[in-house]
Design a protein around this motif. Structure first.
Motif, PDB file in Angstrom:
ATOM      1  N   ALA A 241       0.955  -1.129  -0.006  1.00  0.00           N
ATOM      2  CA  ALA A 241      -0.089   0.065   0.049  1.00  0.00           C
ATOM      3  C   ALA A 241       0.882   1.401   0.111  1.00  0.00           C
ATOM      4  O   ALA A 241       0.486   2.265  -0.718  1.00  0.00           O
ATOM      5  CB  ALA A 241      -0.897   0.229   1.180  1.00  0.00           C
ATOM      6  N   ALA A 242       2.202   1.261   0.734  1.00  0.00           N
ATOM      7  CA  ALA A 242       2.902   2.450   0.895  1.00  0.00           C
ATOM      8  C   ALA A 242       3.386   2.632  -0.477  1.00  0.00           C
ATOM      9  O   ALA A 242       3.421   3.756  -1.050  1.00  0.00           O
ATOM     10  CB  ALA A 242       3.737   2.078   1.831  1.00  0.00           C
ATOM     11  N   ILE A 243       3.865   1.588  -1.148  1.00  0.00           N
ATOM     12  CA  ILE A 243       4.642   1.953  -2.631  1.00  0.00           C
ATOM     13  C   ILE A 243       3.303   2.381  -3.604  1.00  0.00           C
ATOM     14  O   ILE A 243       3.765   3.201  -4.426  1.00  0.00           O
ATOM     15  CB  ILE A 243       5.204   0.318  -2.949  1.00  0.00           C
ATOM     16  N   LYS A 244       2.133   1.862  -3.371  1.00  0.00           N
ATOM     17  CA  LYS A 244       1.199   2.239  -4.354  1.00  0.00           C
ATOM     18  C   LYS A 244       0.765   3.964  -4.202  1.00  0.00           C
ATOM     19  O   LYS A 244       0.701   4.620  -4.901  1.00  0.00           O
ATOM     20  CB  LYS A 244      -0.036   1.676  -4.030  1.00  0.00           C
ATOM     21  N   LYS A 245       0.920   4.262  -2.661  1.00  0.00           N
ATOM     22  CA  LYS A 245       0.823   5.477  -2.385  1.00  0.00           C
ATOM     23  C   LYS A 245       1.779   6.397  -2.883  1.00  0.00           C
ATOM     24  O   LYS A 245       1.482   7.661  -3.473  1.00  0.00           O
ATOM     25  CB  LYS A 245       0.487   5.631  -0.920  1.00  0.00           C
ATOM     26  N   LEU A 265      10.390  15.389 -13.550  1.00  0.00           N
ATOM     27  CA  LEU A 265      11.225  14.551 -12.502  1.00  0.00           C
ATOM     28  C   LEU A 265       9.923  13.629 -12.143  1.00  0.00           C
ATOM     29  O   LEU A 265       9.983  12.377 -11.414  1.00  0.00           O
ATOM     30  CB  LEU A 265      11.538  15.537 -11.637  1.00  0.00           C
ATOM     31  N   TYR A 266       8.884  14.360 -11.661  1.00  0.00           N
ATOM     32  CA  TYR A 266       7.842  13.734 -10.889  1.00  0.00           C
ATOM     33  C   TYR A 266       7.330  12.193 -11.748  1.00  0.00           C
ATOM     34  O   TYR A 266       6.928  11.246 -11.412  1.00  0.00           O
ATOM     35  CB  TYR A 266       6.656  14.466 -10.710  1.00  0.00           C
ATOM     36  N   GLN A 267       7.201  12.783 -13.028  1.00  0.00           N
ATOM     37  CA  GLN A 267       6.545  11.519 -14.107  1.00  0.00           C
ATOM     38  C   GLN A 267       7.791  10.482 -14.294  1.00  0.00           C
ATOM     39  O   GLN A 267       7.374   9.190 -14.263  1.00  0.00           O
ATOM     40  CB  GLN A 267       6.547  12.151 -15.415  1.00  0.00           C
ATOM     41  N   THR A 268       8.842  10.950 -14.188  1.00  0.00           N
ATOM     42  CA  THR A 268       9.842   9.906 -14.100  1.00  0.00           C
ATOM     43  C   THR A 268       9.998   8.869 -13.165  1.00  0.00           C
ATOM     44  O   THR A 268      10.133   7.696 -13.173  1.00  0.00           O
ATOM     45  CB  THR A 268      11.376  10.575 -14.388  1.00  0.00           C
ATOM     46  N   ASN A 269       9.842   9.536 -11.869  1.00  0.00           N
ATOM     47  CA  ASN A 269       9.988   8.728 -10.563  1.00  0.00           C
ATOM     48  C   ASN A 269       8.568   8.021 -10.350  1.00  0.00           C
ATOM     49  O   ASN A 269       8.678   6.832  -9.855  1.00  0.00           O
ATOM     50  CB  ASN A 269       9.909   9.643  -9.432  1.00  0.00           C
ATOM     51  N   ALA A 270       7.396   8.490 -11.047  1.00  0.00           N
ATOM     52  CA  ALA A 270       6.238   7.648 -10.993  1.00  0.00           C
ATOM     53  C   ALA A 270       6.374   6.313 -11.930  1.00  0.00           C
ATOM     54  O   ALA A 270       5.823   5.057 -11.547  1.00  0.00           O
ATOM     55  CB  ALA A 270       5.171   8.610 -11.485  1.00  0.00           C
ATOM     56  N   GLU A 271       7.064   6.643 -12.974  1.00  0.00           N
ATOM     57  CA  GLU A 271       7.322   5.239 -13.918  1.00  0.00           C
ATOM     58  C   GLU A 271       8.287   4.419 -13.265  1.00  0.00           C
ATOM     59  O   GLU A 271       8.020   3.195 -13.504  1.00  0.00           O
ATOM     60  CB  GLU A 271       7.780   5.919 -15.226  1.00  0.00           C
ATOM     61  N   MET A 273       8.568   3.881  -9.821  1.00  0.00           N
ATOM     62  CA  MET A 273       7.835   3.325  -8.862  1.00  0.00           C
ATOM     63  C   MET A 273       6.758   2.448  -9.348  1.00  0.00           C
ATOM     64  O   MET A 273       6.464   1.249  -8.777  1.00  0.00           O
ATOM     65  CB  MET A 273       6.780   4.456  -8.190  1.00  0.00           C
ATOM     66  N   GLN A 274       6.221   2.444 -10.621  1.00  0.00           N
ATOM     67  CA  GLN A 274       5.259   1.576 -11.278  1.00  0.00           C
ATOM     68  C   GLN A 274       6.066   0.231 -11.656  1.00  0.00           C
ATOM     69  O   GLN A 274       5.571  -0.678 -11.600  1.00  0.00           O
ATOM     70  CB  GLN A 274       4.534   2.393 -12.607  1.00  0.00           C
ATOM     71  N   THR A 275       7.296   0.667 -12.176  1.00  0.00           N
ATOM     72  CA  THR A 275       8.126  -0.417 -12.814  1.00  0.00           C
ATOM     73  C   THR A 275       8.351  -1.418 -11.453  1.00  0.00           C
ATOM     74  O   THR A 275       8.306  -2.634 -11.506  1.00  0.00           O
ATOM     75  CB  THR A 275       9.327  -0.199 -13.297  1.00  0.00           C
ATOM     76  N   VAL A 280       7.305  -6.287  -7.543  1.00  0.00           N
ATOM     77  CA  VAL A 280       7.037  -6.709  -6.185  1.00  0.00           C
ATOM     78  C   VAL A 280       5.755  -7.179  -5.832  1.00  0.00           C
ATOM     79  O   VAL A 280       5.603  -7.943  -4.645  1.00  0.00           O
ATOM     80  CB  VAL A 280       7.716  -5.661  -5.215  1.00  0.00           C
ATOM     81  N   GLU A 281       4.562  -6.640  -6.725  1.00  0.00           N
ATOM     82  CA  GLU A 281       3.272  -6.890  -6.307  1.00  0.00           C
ATOM     83  C   GLU A 281       2.802  -8.316  -6.039  1.00  0.00           C
ATOM     84  O   GLU A 281       2.342  -8.828  -5.131  1.00  0.00           O
ATOM     85  CB  GLU A 281       2.418  -6.054  -7.282  1.00  0.00           C
TER      86      GLU A 281
END
Length: 286
Positions: A241-245, A265-271, A273-275, A280-281
């Motif tokens: 849940a923390a990773i998704k948040k 920067l935010y979009q790069t980090n969002a991608e 985190m999605q990877t 890990v999911e």
């Protein structure tokens, strides 16, 4: 000396001696003994039983016989460890029964193995078609080990996810209501952490029969009173849940900011985190 007392002394002495001999012989399970070792074990037991009851047999002679029969396999095992040819002579070689899905009939005859016995052993391995077997070998101790063909092998985590994370063995941190400090230290945890986790569950240490910590830091409990209900570990679910948040927050920040650099920067980090989330999911859901 009364007869019953002499029998008791003999029996106790022999039991102690046999216990020492079994410790010397090692921890090989009964199913892994060779036929020769099995016969020696029966013979030693028969000599020991006769020696404890038959007062007409000299105790010194009986002990000498037991020592000879017991130390002979120790001697052969020591030589076997150092000499491959001697080991093959004493323990025998493995025999291939199936290769590339084909039964080797000559090898079956040499080992006095019938086709019915072979099929029975395959069924015990949940294999019902000989054609599904790439390789089958009869070990010197009588076990039949098989290798299924690649397309018939069960799916593993490594087949679906390349380079899956390693998983360490769980550590028992409480046994019979007593805290075990060494396993706690192995996991890098302390008594304070353990008591905090127990407080969250509303459980006292003395009520815990067994407690284990897995490689994810999850504490599982088995209580003396099985009627008491305890909640399942939540650490992996909370981490997921923390990773998704965090991933959602990056996407939200990218939408809210007016700065082009910050948005990228935010979009790069969002991608990223999605990877990470995709990797890990599957592990954190179970």
């Amino acid at each position: 000396m009364p007869v019953w007392l002499e029998v008791a002394i003999r029996s106790i002495s022999i039991i102690i001696g046999l216990f020492i001999i079994t410790r010397i012989l090692g921890k090989k399970p009964l199913s892994k003994l060779s036929f020769f070792e099995y016969i020696i074990g029966i013979t030693v037991g028969d000599i020991a039983g006769t020696l404890s009851m038959d007062l007409g047999i000299s105790l010194e002679e009986g002990i000498t016989s037991i020592l000879i029969w017991s130390l002979f396999p120790v001697l052969t095992s020591r030589i076997s460890l150092r000499n491959k040819k001697f080991r093959n002579f004493v323990e025998g070689n493995s025999t291939i029964f199936i290769k590339n899905g084909k039964i080797l009939e000559e090898n079956l005859k040499r080992e006095k193995y019938t086709v019915d016995e072979l099929l029975e052993q395959l069924r015990k391995k949940d294999v019902f078609r000989v054609a599904d077997v790439e390789f089958a070998v009869l070990e010197p101790n009588g076990d039949l080990n098989i290798l299924l063909k690649r397309e018939k092998q069960p799916l593993t985590v490594g087949d679906v996810f390349p380079n899956p994370p390693s998983e360490k063995e769980p550590q028992t941190v409480i046994m019979d209501g007593m805290i075990l400090d060494e396993p706690l230290a192995t996991m890098g945890l302390s008594r304070g952490w353990l008591k905090q986790q127990l407080d969250k569950q509303g459980v006292a240490i003395e009520n815990v029969f067994l407690a284990q910590v897995d490689s994810y830091g999850q504490l599982t409990l088995d209580l003396y009173d099985d009627k008491i209900q305890i909640s399942e570990p939540q650490e992996k679910k909370l981490l997921l849940a923390a990773i998704k948040k965090v991933q959602a927050d990056f996407e939200l920040f990218a939408l809210q900011t007016e700065s082009k650099e910050a948005k990228e920067l935010y979009q790069t980090n969002a991608e990223k985190m999605q990877t990470l989330l995709q990797k890990v999911e599957p592990f954190l859901r179970n």
